[in-house]
Enzyme design. Structure first.
Site, PDB file in Angstrom:
ATOM      1  N   LYS A  42       0.825  -1.194   0.000  1.00  0.00           N
ATOM      2  CA  LYS A  42       0.000   0.000   0.000  1.00  0.00           C
ATOM      3  C   LYS A  42       0.868   1.257   0.000  1.00  0.00           C
ATOM      4  O   LYS A  42       0.418   2.327  -0.331  1.00  0.00           O
ATOM      5  CB  LYS A  42      -0.877   0.017   1.265  1.00  0.00           C
ATOM      6  CG  LYS A  42      -1.726  -1.225   1.417  1.00  0.00           C
ATOM      7  CD  LYS A  42      -2.299  -1.296   2.846  1.00  0.00           C
ATOM      8  CE  LYS A  42      -2.873  -2.676   3.050  1.00  0.00           C
ATOM      9  NZ  LYS A  42      -2.935  -3.008   4.489  1.00  0.00           N
ATOM     10  N   GLY A  43       2.134   1.088   0.376  1.00  0.00           N
ATOM     11  CA  GLY A  43       2.997   2.240   0.611  1.00  0.00           C
ATOM     12  C   GLY A  43       3.194   3.140  -0.607  1.00  0.00           C
ATOM     13  O   GLY A  43       3.326   4.359  -0.462  1.00  0.00           O
ATOM     14  N   GLU A  98       8.227   3.450  -6.587  1.00  0.00           N
ATOM     15  CA  GLU A  98       8.410   2.856  -5.239  1.00  0.00           C
ATOM     16  C   GLU A  98       8.471   3.952  -4.187  1.00  0.00           C
ATOM     17  O   GLU A  98       9.041   5.016  -4.425  1.00  0.00           O
ATOM     18  CB  GLU A  98       9.739   2.090  -5.197  1.00  0.00           C
ATOM     19  CG  GLU A  98       9.714   0.778  -5.967  1.00  0.00           C
ATOM     20  CD  GLU A  98       9.314  -0.388  -5.089  1.00  0.00           C
ATOM     21  OE1 GLU A  98       8.650  -0.175  -4.057  1.00  0.00           O
ATOM     22  OE2 GLU A  98       9.682  -1.516  -5.444  1.00  0.00           O
ATOM     23  N   ASP A  99       7.960   3.657  -2.998  1.00  0.00           N
ATOM     24  CA  ASP A  99       8.091   4.603  -1.892  1.00  0.00           C
ATOM     25  C   ASP A  99       9.529   4.621  -1.377  1.00  0.00           C
ATOM     26  O   ASP A  99      10.119   5.679  -1.176  1.00  0.00           O
ATOM     27  CB  ASP A  99       7.099   4.293  -0.756  1.00  0.00           C
ATOM     28  CG  ASP A  99       7.080   2.815  -0.351  1.00  0.00           C
ATOM     29  OD1 ASP A  99       7.836   2.010  -0.936  1.00  0.00           O
ATOM     30  OD2 ASP A  99       6.313   2.470   0.562  1.00  0.00           O
ATOM     31  N   ASP A 102      15.205  -0.210   0.079  1.00  0.00           N
ATOM     32  CA  ASP A 102      16.035  -0.421   1.252  1.00  0.00           C
ATOM     33  C   ASP A 102      17.126  -1.424   0.837  1.00  0.00           C
ATOM     34  O   ASP A 102      18.095  -1.041   0.180  1.00  0.00           O
ATOM     35  CB  ASP A 102      15.081  -0.941   2.346  1.00  0.00           C
ATOM     36  CG  ASP A 102      15.716  -1.159   3.693  1.00  0.00           C
ATOM     37  OD1 ASP A 102      16.858  -0.764   3.886  1.00  0.00           O
ATOM     38  OD2 ASP A 102      15.060  -1.740   4.574  1.00  0.00           O
ATOM     39  N   LYS A 130      17.372   4.241   0.562  1.00  0.00           N
ATOM     40  CA  LYS A 130      18.177   3.978   1.768  1.00  0.00           C
ATOM     41  C   LYS A 130      19.420   3.229   1.296  1.00  0.00           C
ATOM     42  O   LYS A 130      19.609   2.044   1.578  1.00  0.00           O
ATOM     43  CB  LYS A 130      17.358   3.112   2.730  1.00  0.00           C
ATOM     44  CG  LYS A 130      17.409   3.542   4.160  1.00  0.00           C
ATOM     45  CD  LYS A 130      16.672   2.546   5.037  1.00  0.00           C
ATOM     46  CE  LYS A 130      15.473   3.123   5.713  1.00  0.00           C
ATOM     47  NZ  LYS A 130      14.805   2.138   6.601  1.00  0.00           N
ATOM     48  N   ASP A 159       4.678   2.826   6.663  1.00  0.00           N
ATOM     49  CA  ASP A 159       3.963   2.482   7.888  1.00  0.00           C
ATOM     50  C   ASP A 159       4.869   1.842   8.925  1.00  0.00           C
ATOM     51  O   ASP A 159       5.958   1.346   8.615  1.00  0.00           O
ATOM     52  CB  ASP A 159       2.835   1.493   7.582  1.00  0.00           C
ATOM     53  CG  ASP A 159       3.367   0.083   7.326  1.00  0.00           C
ATOM     54  OD1 ASP A 159       4.167  -0.081   6.389  1.00  0.00           O
ATOM     55  OD2 ASP A 159       3.006  -0.838   8.091  1.00  0.00           O
ATOM     56  N   ARG A 165       1.016   5.777   8.040  1.00  0.00           N
ATOM     57  CA  ARG A 165       1.144   6.018   6.597  1.00  0.00           C
ATOM     58  C   ARG A 165       0.580   7.366   6.223  1.00  0.00           C
ATOM     59  O   ARG A 165       1.004   7.969   5.243  1.00  0.00           O
ATOM     60  CB  ARG A 165       0.282   5.023   5.803  1.00  0.00           C
ATOM     61  CG  ARG A 165       0.770   3.648   5.685  1.00  0.00           C
ATOM     62  CD  ARG A 165      -0.151   2.906   4.701  1.00  0.00           C
ATOM     63  NE  ARG A 165      -0.142   1.491   4.955  1.00  0.00           N
ATOM     64  CZ  ARG A 165       0.859   0.675   4.617  1.00  0.00           C
ATOM     65  NH1 ARG A 165       1.900   1.155   3.992  1.00  0.00           N
ATOM     66  NH2 ARG A 165       0.804  -0.602   4.893  1.00  0.00           N
TER      67      ARG A 165
HETATM   68  P1  IMP Z   1      13.632  -3.856   0.558  1.00  0.00           P
HETATM   69  O1  IMP Z   1      13.191  -5.133  -0.124  1.00  0.00           O
HETATM   70  O2  IMP Z   1      14.564  -4.141   1.699  1.00  0.00           O
HETATM   71  O3  IMP Z   1      14.201  -2.849  -0.396  1.00  0.00           O
HETATM   72  O4  IMP Z   1      12.369  -3.280   1.273  1.00  0.00           O
HETATM   73  C1  IMP Z   1      11.447  -2.479   0.666  1.00  0.00           C
HETATM   74  C2  IMP Z   1      10.208  -2.380   1.518  1.00  0.00           C
HETATM   75  O5  IMP Z   1      10.509  -2.419   2.935  1.00  0.00           O
HETATM   76  C3  IMP Z   1       9.521  -1.057   1.311  1.00  0.00           C
HETATM   77  O6  IMP Z   1       8.639  -1.099   0.214  1.00  0.00           O
HETATM   78  C4  IMP Z   1       8.834  -0.853   2.631  1.00  0.00           C
HETATM   79  O7  IMP Z   1       7.595  -1.538   2.641  1.00  0.00           O
HETATM   80  C5  IMP Z   1       9.717  -1.498   3.639  1.00  0.00           C
HETATM   81  N1  IMP Z   1      10.611  -0.505   4.298  1.00  0.00           N
HETATM   82  C6  IMP Z   1      11.944  -0.376   4.162  1.00  0.00           C
HETATM   83  N2  IMP Z   1      12.427   0.618   4.929  1.00  0.00           N
HETATM   84  C7  IMP Z   1      11.347   1.142   5.561  1.00  0.00           C
HETATM   85  C8  IMP Z   1      11.182   2.226   6.495  1.00  0.00           C
HETATM   86  O8  IMP Z   1      12.129   2.928   6.912  1.00  0.00           O
HETATM   87  N3  IMP Z   1       9.899   2.471   6.923  1.00  0.00           N
HETATM   88  C9  IMP Z   1       8.832   1.730   6.498  1.00  0.00           C
HETATM   89  N4  IMP Z   1       8.947   0.719   5.631  1.00  0.00           N
HETATM   90  C10 IMP Z   1      10.188   0.420   5.157  1.00  0.00           C
END
Ligand code: IMP
Length: 188
Positions: A42-43, A98-99, A102, A130, A159, A165
């Site tokens: 949903k982000g 994408e929001d 990470d 990030k 969230d 959110r």
């Molecule tokens: P990744 O697969 O590690 O890149 O994670 C991506 C997803 O992790 C994002 O779409 C978010 O849903 C969640 N996420 C990563 N960092 C944060 C944060 O600081 N706050 C909230 N959600 C996060």
């Protein structure tokens, strides 16, 4: 709203300014192409809604839903598709909105899934990067709003346990206050 935040990282105004810039850039780059904006529930909804309205070119939008498993040892990269796209992406210019990226494992899964459907081209626009936590390599990130520190963020779609959110800004979560009585919040 009373929210357990340690500090505001990006104000609503700062986000709006950057979204307008990204919208202008994307409008220039994709003029005359069959642009499909794709995001993940949903982000991503909040950023997609604002970014799409900052475009000066026509674009279709579609959403998908996934669930990712994060084991006790951190992100696993194991992702399950819960809702697929309605649109056919074959031959179209797909921009994955994408929001936050990470580790990049979720985006890697999505890119693989979308590429298998033969889009004309595929790129990523992420509001937040990030980058210090990146594990995945070679992601096609063409647009990024802000590079952010390795802290747990909430607001503007992000969230903590489905809450916060709806904050109109992006803030660093105060983990102690978010989980009162607990030994600190588990934020991943
Ligand atoms: P990744 O697969 O590690 O890149 O994670 C991506 C997803 O992790 C994002 O779409 C978010 O849903 C969640 N996420 C990563 N960092 C944060 C944060 O600081 N706050 C909230 N959600 C996060």
């Amino acid at each position: 709203m009373q929210a357990p935040v340690a500090r505001v990282l990006l104000s609503g105004e700062a986000i709006a300014r950057r979204v307008a810039e990204l919208g202008a850039e994307i409008s220039r780059d994709y003029a005359g192409r069959d642009l499909l904006l794709v995001t993940v529930l949903k982000g991503g909804l909040y950023f997609l809604a604002d970014l799409s309205r900052a475009l000066t070119i026509p674009a279709a939008v579609d959403v998908m839903a996934i669930s990712s498993y994060r084991g006790g040892k951190g992100p696993s990269g194991v992702v399950r598709l819960i809702k697929d796209l309605d649109e056919d992406v074959t031959g179209r210019s797909v921009l994955l909105v994408e929001d936050i990226i990470d580790t990049g494992l979720t985006a890697t899964y999505l890119v693989r899934l979308l590429r298998a459907r033969d889009p004309a081209d595929l790129a990523i626009c992420t509001l937040l990067d990030k980058s210090a936590r990146r594990i995945a390599e070679g992601l096609p990130i063409r647009y990024r709003g802000f590079d952010v520190p390795d802290e747990y963020l909430v607001g503007y779609g992000l969230d903590y346990r489905q809450l916060y959110r709806t904050l109109p800004y992006i803030a660093v979560l105060d983990a102690e206050r978010a989980a009162p009585g607990g030994a600190g919040a588990r934020v991943r």
